[in-house]
Design a protein around this motif. Structure first.
Motif, PDB file in Angstrom:
ATOM      1  N   ALA A  60       0.822  -1.209   0.000  1.00 57.28           N
ATOM      2  CA  ALA A  60       0.000   0.000   0.000  1.00 57.28           C
ATOM      3  C   ALA A  60       0.857   1.260   0.000  1.00 57.28           C
ATOM      4  N   THR A  61       1.916   1.252   0.815  1.00 60.57           N
ATOM      5  CA  THR A  61       2.793   2.423   0.884  1.00 60.57           C
ATOM      6  C   THR A  61       3.409   2.721  -0.477  1.00 60.57           C
ATOM      7  N   ALA A  62       3.908   1.677  -1.134  1.00 60.91           N
ATOM      8  CA  ALA A  62       4.550   1.855  -2.428  1.00 60.91           C
ATOM      9  C   ALA A  62       3.571   2.395  -3.457  1.00 60.91           C
ATOM     10  N   GLU A  63       2.346   1.880  -3.461  1.00 60.82           N
ATOM     11  CA  GLU A  63       1.403   2.345  -4.471  1.00 60.82           C
ATOM     12  C   GLU A  63       1.061   3.812  -4.275  1.00 60.82           C
ATOM     13  N   GLY A  64       1.054   4.264  -3.029  1.00 59.02           N
ATOM     14  CA  GLY A  64       0.840   5.692  -2.798  1.00 59.02           C
ATOM     15  C   GLY A  64       1.923   6.533  -3.461  1.00 59.02           C
ATOM     16  N   HIS A  65       3.183   6.099  -3.343  1.00 54.60           N
ATOM     17  CA  HIS A  65       4.288   6.813  -4.003  1.00 54.60           C
ATOM     18  C   HIS A  65       4.179   6.720  -5.520  1.00 54.60           C
ATOM     19  N   VAL A  66       3.782   5.566  -6.016  1.00 53.58           N
ATOM     20  CA  VAL A  66       3.659   5.372  -7.460  1.00 53.58           C
ATOM     21  C   VAL A  66       2.584   6.293  -8.029  1.00 53.58           C
ATOM     22  N   ARG A  67       1.501   6.458  -7.315  1.00 52.85           N
ATOM     23  CA  ARG A  67       0.443   7.348  -7.787  1.00 52.85           C
ATOM     24  C   ARG A  67       0.928   8.784  -7.895  1.00 52.85           C
ATOM     25  N   LEU A  79      -4.268  -0.980  -1.071  1.00 56.57           N
ATOM     26  CA  LEU A  79      -4.386  -2.304  -0.474  1.00 56.57           C
ATOM     27  C   LEU A  79      -3.018  -2.884  -0.135  1.00 56.57           C
ATOM     28  N   PRO A  80      -2.932  -3.686   0.918  1.00 53.84           N
ATOM     29  CA  PRO A  80      -1.675  -4.360   1.250  1.00 53.84           C
ATOM     30  C   PRO A  80      -1.384  -5.469   0.250  1.00 53.84           C
ATOM     31  N   ALA A  81      -0.179  -6.022   0.326  1.00 53.16           N
ATOM     32  CA  ALA A  81       0.206  -7.143  -0.528  1.00 53.16           C
ATOM     33  C   ALA A  81       0.000  -8.452   0.213  1.00 53.16           C
ATOM     34  N   ASP A  82      -0.092  -9.540  -0.529  1.00 54.77           N
ATOM     35  CA  ASP A  82      -0.106 -10.875   0.052  1.00 54.77           C
ATOM     36  C   ASP A  82       1.315 -11.419   0.028  1.00 54.77           C
ATOM     37  N   LYS A 151      -4.442  -9.942  -7.742  1.00 51.23           N
ATOM     38  CA  LYS A 151      -3.776 -10.179  -6.474  1.00 51.23           C
ATOM     39  C   LYS A 151      -2.298  -9.828  -6.588  1.00 51.23           C
ATOM     40  N   LEU A 152      -1.793  -9.072  -5.613  1.00 53.48           N
ATOM     41  CA  LEU A 152      -0.381  -8.701  -5.556  1.00 53.48           C
ATOM     42  C   LEU A 152       0.342  -9.644  -4.606  1.00 53.48           C
ATOM     43  N   LEU A 153       1.313 -10.389  -5.137  1.00 51.52           N
ATOM     44  CA  LEU A 153       2.059 -11.369  -4.352  1.00 51.52           C
ATOM     45  C   LEU A 153       3.512 -10.945  -4.223  1.00 51.52           C
ATOM     46  N   LEU A 154       4.071 -11.124  -3.036  1.00 49.00           N
ATOM     47  CA  LEU A 154       5.493 -10.903  -2.789  1.00 49.00           C
ATOM     48  C   LEU A 154       6.052 -12.153  -2.131  1.00 49.00           C
ATOM     49  N   CYS A 178       8.531  -3.538  -3.752  1.00 48.59           N
ATOM     50  CA  CYS A 178       7.096  -3.223  -3.713  1.00 48.59           C
ATOM     51  C   CYS A 178       6.726  -2.154  -4.739  1.00 48.59           C
ATOM     52  N   LEU A 179       7.623  -1.209  -4.981  1.00 49.15           N
ATOM     53  CA  LEU A 179       7.343  -0.158  -5.954  1.00 49.15           C
ATOM     54  C   LEU A 179       7.115  -0.744  -7.344  1.00 49.15           C
ATOM     55  N   HIS A 180       7.928  -1.707  -7.720  1.00 46.73           N
ATOM     56  CA  HIS A 180       7.782  -2.320  -9.047  1.00 46.73           C
ATOM     57  C   HIS A 180       6.452  -3.055  -9.167  1.00 46.73           C
ATOM     58  N   GLU A 181       6.165  -3.906  -8.192  1.00 52.10           N
ATOM     59  CA  GLU A 181       4.948  -4.715  -8.277  1.00 52.10           C
ATOM     60  C   GLU A 181       3.691  -3.872  -8.078  1.00 52.10           C
ATOM     61  N   ALA A 182       3.779  -2.841  -7.231  1.00 53.26           N
ATOM     62  CA  ALA A 182       2.623  -1.956  -7.050  1.00 53.26           C
ATOM     63  C   ALA A 182       2.339  -1.173  -8.327  1.00 53.26           C
ATOM     64  N   THR A 183       3.377  -0.866  -9.102  1.00 56.23           N
ATOM     65  CA  THR A 183       3.163  -0.198 -10.385  1.00 56.23           C
ATOM     66  C   THR A 183       2.370  -1.098 -11.314  1.00 56.23           C
ATOM     67  N   HIS A 184       2.695  -2.389 -11.332  1.00 55.46           N
ATOM     68  CA  HIS A 184       1.930  -3.322 -12.167  1.00 55.46           C
ATOM     69  C   HIS A 184       0.466  -3.382 -11.712  1.00 55.46           C
TER      70      HIS A 184
END
Length: 359
Positions: A60-67, A79-82, A151-154, A178-184
């Motif tokens: 969730a944190t990363a996606e905020g920066h990506v936005r 949303l958080p990651a799984d 679904k975002l998986l790490l 997280c930044l890379h996957e949150a961008t996807h």
């Protein structure tokens, strides 16, 4: 963790039995991958717990920066990651692939032969997944999750293994991943047409498979000769395709190159204010992508991993050039429709895309 995927058995009385979806026993593939996978790095319970927390919250944190960087996704939930281990990633990956390929219409295969083929293919897919499952850091599956909405998986053990090998900060590295996957995730959730377009291109490519092997056999000598000349690990895969498949493959490769390169650009564009050691991480990670022993390099080439690495570089260079020329708002014209996605020639020469789309 989602349940293991299971494909319904073919109906021997159905004339279309065996025509829809790849003949792969995905459940067997997941079990095979889990058996063949090596265990992850040994860490203390406290270290493991902290890594899981960093990755889960980092989604969730990363996606905020990506936005903030991309201007996409305003108003969508953060949303958080799984966070999963290697076997759970294999189960999720096979479930996503089963969903993605379920619409492909392939040549009719008798039910008995399809059963044999699906078992063999399941074992082979499991072997490939066991190799990839010890290396993939994360992924966004647009068809994953209980409701199929994405679904975002790490993959925690792989993130720790890479962080230890690179000798970088755990906090910085987990957020960088997280930044890379949150961008996807943002690409697929903020661009309404992207998910269905991606699925349709995969379906059409698979459905264009030739009904016999004669076309491939006739092209094989020339393909091998050309692949030797170009020394391109994608060459053999591409050149084996017929003209119709090649057109679909070109569109798929152009789209995935854009998605990967855009994510690679964004994860670094967030900058040192968020990831203080981003420059060090990028330089060491890039060197690691090119490294490995002889066997590892051979396997990566056979599995298309080397081509994937080139996708990152080509897509990131395209993104960087266009953003430099017209800004991120101008770049975001790529998300207008399938017609504004750059072609493969345009990815290699971004000015072609700028003239066509940005005027």
């Amino acid at each position: 963790m989602p349940p293991e995927p299971a494909l319904p058995p073919p109906d021997e009385h159905d004339e279309d039995a065996g025509q829809r979806g790849l003949p792969v026993d995905w459940s067997l593939a997941a079990r095979t991958a889990a058996r063949l996978m090596q265990p992850g790095p040994v860490v203390s319970r406290a270290e493991a717990r902290r890594t899981v927390e960093l990755l889960r919250d980092g989604g969730a944190t990363a996606e905020g920066h990506v936005r903030e960087v991309t201007g996409l996704g305003a108003g969508l939930p953060l949303l958080p990651a799984d966070v999963v281990d290697r076997p759970a990633w294999a189960v999720a990956a096979t479930s996503g692939m089963a969903a993605l390929t379920s619409g492909a219409k392939l040549p009719t295969v008798p039910a008995a032969a399809r059963k044999f083929t699906s078992t063999t293919a399941g074992l082979q897919a499991g072997a490939v997944l066991s190799y990839l499952g010890s290396r993939v850091l994360g992924q966004y599956d647009p068809f994953g999750g209980a409701d199929g909405a994405g679904k975002l998986l790490l993959v925690a053990p792989n993130v720790v293994a890479a962080q230890q090998a690179l000798d970088v900060s755990l906090d910085d590295f987990t957020l960088w991943v997280c930044l890379h996957e949150a961008t996807h995730r943002l690409q697929f959730t903020a661009v309404p047409w992207l998910r269905d377009y991606f699925a349709s291109q995969v379906t059409e490519f698979l459905s264009a498979t030739e009904s016999t092997t004669m076309g491939i056999l006739e092209r094989l000598p020339g393909v091998i000769s050309q692949a030797r000349e170009t020394r391109d690990s994608m060459g053999l895969i591409e050149l084996l395709q017929g003209p119709e498949q090649r057109a679909y493959l070109d569109r798929l490769l152009a789209l995935t190159t854009l998605l990967e390169g855009h994510a690679d650009h964004v994860m670094d564009a967030v900058g040192p204010a968020v990831v203080p050691s981003v420059a060090t991480i990028r330089s060491r990670f890039t060197a690691r992508r090119r490294g490995g022993g002889l066997l590892d390099r051979i396997l990566r080439s056979l599995l298309g991993v080397e081509a994937k690495v080139r996708q990152y570089a080509v897509g990131a260079a395209f993104t960087r050039h266009v953003v430099g020329a017209v800004g991120m708002d101008g770049f975001n014209a790529v998300w207008t429709s399938p017609e504004t996605v750059p072609t493969r020639p345009e990815l290699a020469d971004p000015d072609l895309w700028l003239r066509r789309v940005a005027g």
